[in-house]
Design an enzyme around this catalytic site. Structure first.
Site, PDB file in Angstrom:
ATOM      1  N   LYS A  82       0.849  -1.204   0.000  1.00 41.72           N
ATOM      2  CA  LYS A  82       0.000   0.000   0.000  1.00 41.72           C
ATOM      3  C   LYS A  82       0.884   1.252   0.000  1.00 41.72           C
ATOM      4  O   LYS A  82       2.094   1.154   0.279  1.00 41.72           O
ATOM      5  CB  LYS A  82      -0.903  -0.014   1.236  1.00 41.72           C
ATOM      6  CG  LYS A  82      -0.162   0.009   2.563  1.00 41.72           C
ATOM      7  CD  LYS A  82      -1.100  -0.239   3.737  1.00 41.72           C
ATOM      8  CE  LYS A  82      -0.334  -0.272   5.044  1.00 41.72           C
ATOM      9  NZ  LYS A  82      -1.176  -0.703   6.171  1.00 41.72           N
ATOM     10  N   TYR A 141      16.510  29.399   9.320  1.00 41.55           N
ATOM     11  CA  TYR A 141      15.306  30.161   9.661  1.00 41.55           C
ATOM     12  C   TYR A 141      15.129  30.268  11.167  1.00 41.55           C
ATOM     13  O   TYR A 141      15.365  29.313  11.914  1.00 41.55           O
ATOM     14  CB  TYR A 141      14.068  29.463   9.099  1.00 41.55           C
ATOM     15  CG  TYR A 141      13.858  29.696   7.624  1.00 41.55           C
ATOM     16  CD1 TYR A 141      13.637  30.979   7.130  1.00 41.55           C
ATOM     17  CD2 TYR A 141      13.860  28.634   6.734  1.00 41.55           C
ATOM     18  CE1 TYR A 141      13.422  31.190   5.765  1.00 41.55           C
ATOM     19  CE2 TYR A 141      13.637  28.815   5.385  1.00 41.55           C
ATOM     20  CZ  TYR A 141      13.426  30.103   4.902  1.00 41.55           C
ATOM     21  OH  TYR A 141      13.221  30.308   3.567  1.00 41.55           O
TER      22      TYR A 141
HETATM   23  C1  LIG Z   1      -0.421  -1.817   6.767  1.00 39.23           C
HETATM   24  C2  LIG Z   1      -0.994  -3.072   7.301  1.00 39.23           C
HETATM   25  C3  LIG Z   1      -0.182  -4.199   7.527  1.00 39.23           C
HETATM   26  C4  LIG Z   1       1.323  -4.147   7.422  1.00 39.23           C
HETATM   27  O1  LIG Z   1       1.817  -3.645   8.646  1.00 39.23           O
HETATM   28  P1  LIG Z   1       3.383  -3.499   8.922  1.00 39.23           P
HETATM   29  O2  LIG Z   1       3.447  -3.063  10.330  1.00 39.23           O
HETATM   30  O3  LIG Z   1       3.893  -2.479   7.974  1.00 39.23           O
HETATM   31  O4  LIG Z   1       3.975  -4.840   8.684  1.00 39.23           O
HETATM   32  C5  LIG Z   1      -0.791  -5.376   7.910  1.00 39.23           C
HETATM   33  N1  LIG Z   1      -2.132  -5.444   8.088  1.00 39.23           N
HETATM   34  C6  LIG Z   1      -2.934  -4.374   7.905  1.00 39.23           C
HETATM   35  C7  LIG Z   1      -4.391  -4.503   8.141  1.00 39.23           C
HETATM   36  C8  LIG Z   1      -2.399  -3.161   7.522  1.00 39.23           C
HETATM   37  O5  LIG Z   1      -3.195  -2.097   7.367  1.00 39.23           O
END
Ligand SMILES: *Cc1c(COP(=O)(O)O)cnc(C)c1O
Length: 358
Positions: free
Chosen positions: A34, A254
């Protein structure tokens, strides 16, 4: 060309996927890709895992369609399911696996006309209280869906809230609640994110869901990537574009928020918050110049930041800089900034060109 790039080592991602599989022998794995594969580039990551990964997991139909276009056969799991009733027909065309986490989703599926049955993952709320059904509701939906023509496999899924904290009592509780439903006839079960893959074998079930660890970062506060045999996949690499000597009492950047306590050699580096480097990174955040560890000073600007190179005499204009990556774990930079590797990686901006090696 602006001297800033994200160098992505695809062989590291393959290595890390294999580490995940070795942690959970005999189990299958959804590689979580994702958010543009946590900023690494979903096309390249899916391509390198094409013949290796058992499946992929994504957060939206749009992301799923992108993965399907590159991979005709893989199981692709839609982690939060469909957001609109008409997405079920598209999900069926794309042959996705969909999570069902709400009554509205189940009703929309039961009313949908699909080109083929969908594999569904009923989400149990085992204690995170973000998505999912209570056990009794899930049991009722299981009974109804098992005779629904729209449904292929019925699977069980849940998500752990504290897997990154070893020994947290919620971990055992969530696993227990998950197993209490395991007597129902599910085809497959899935519970483990990266942290659970690495530290909670009781949560491995049939399908693990590694995300962060694939990219060579650690989800655990007390175990670094080296101890876990993970290889950082993304190196944020820049160069020094200017150098100056700053007298004691002079400020840098800054707001004049950082003031030199001694005569200091300052390097200006071509990376800023518009690239995804956190603006709130405090002075003292580690940075590598010429492979040597030094520190950020002053506020991060949109396109630049400043580094103290007083102790790196060989450094000058054009010196290579690593903001994080193969030699400086992103976890360390994230910790200095009060955030997580998840955020630094997934927020790396599109302005930063990705270059692929391995
Ligand atoms: C993003 C996600 C994962 C992966 O989690 P990590 O901590 O990056 O391994 C697994 N399950 C769900 C439901 C997620 O949203």
């Amino acid at each position: 060309m602006r001297p800033l790039a994200a160098i992505v080592d695809l062989s590291a991602i393959v290595h890390n996927y294999q580490v995940a599989k070795r942690c959970a022998p005999g189990r299958q794995a959804f590689a979580v890709v994702k958010a543009n594969a946590y900023g690494h580039g979903v096309r390249e990551v899916v391509t390198v895992l094409h013949d290796i990964a058992d499946g992929f997991a994504v957060a939206s139909l749009e992301e799923a369609a992108e993965v399907r276009a590159m991979h005709g056969e893989a199981r692709i799991l839609l982690l939060a399911g469909c957001f609109e009733p008409d997405e079920f027909a598209i999900a069926a065309q794309l042959e996705l696996d969909v999570v069902l986490q709400s009554d509205a989703q189940v009703r929309a599926l039961a009313a949908a006309e699909l080109s083929r049955p969908l594999n569904v993952w009923l989400k149990l709320d085992t204690g995170m209280h973000r998505l999912g059904f209570a056990a009794d509701t899930l049991t009722q939906w299981h009974a109804q869906l098992s005779v629904a023509p729209q449904v292929g496999e019925i699977n069980l899924i849940s998500h752990l809230a504290c897997a990154d904290e070893r020994g947290h009592p919620l971990n055992e509780q969530q696993i227990e609640r998950f197993l209490e439903l395991a007597d129902l006839p599910f085809s497959q079960r899935s519970l483990a994110n990266s942290a659970a893959v690495l530290t909670l074998p009781a949560a491995h079930m049939d399908w693990i869901r590694p995300g962060l660890m694939l990219y060579g970062a650690t989800p655990l506060a007390d175990l670094g990537v080296r101890e876990l045999d993970l290889k950082p996949a993304l190196t944020l690499a820049a160069r020094v574009i200017a150098v100056r000597e700053v007298a004691a009492g002079e400020s840098v950047g800054y707001g004049a928020s950082w003031v030199a306590e001694r005569p200091t050699r300052i390097a200006t580096v071509c990376c800023g918050y518009a690239d995804g480097y956190p603006r709130h990174a405090p002075s003292g955040t580690p940075v590598l110049v010429e492979g040597r560890r030094t520190v950020l000073v002053g506020r991060v600007s949109m396109d630049m930041l400043s580094v103290d190179i007083s102790d790196v005499p060989e450094a000058g204009v054009d010196s290579p800089v690593e903001l994080w990556g193969a030699s400086l774990p992103v976890d360390e930079v994230a910790a200095a900034c009060g955030t997580l590797a998840y955020e630094l990686l997934s927020r790396l901006s599109v302005r930063v060109p990705r270059r692929y090696i391995g």
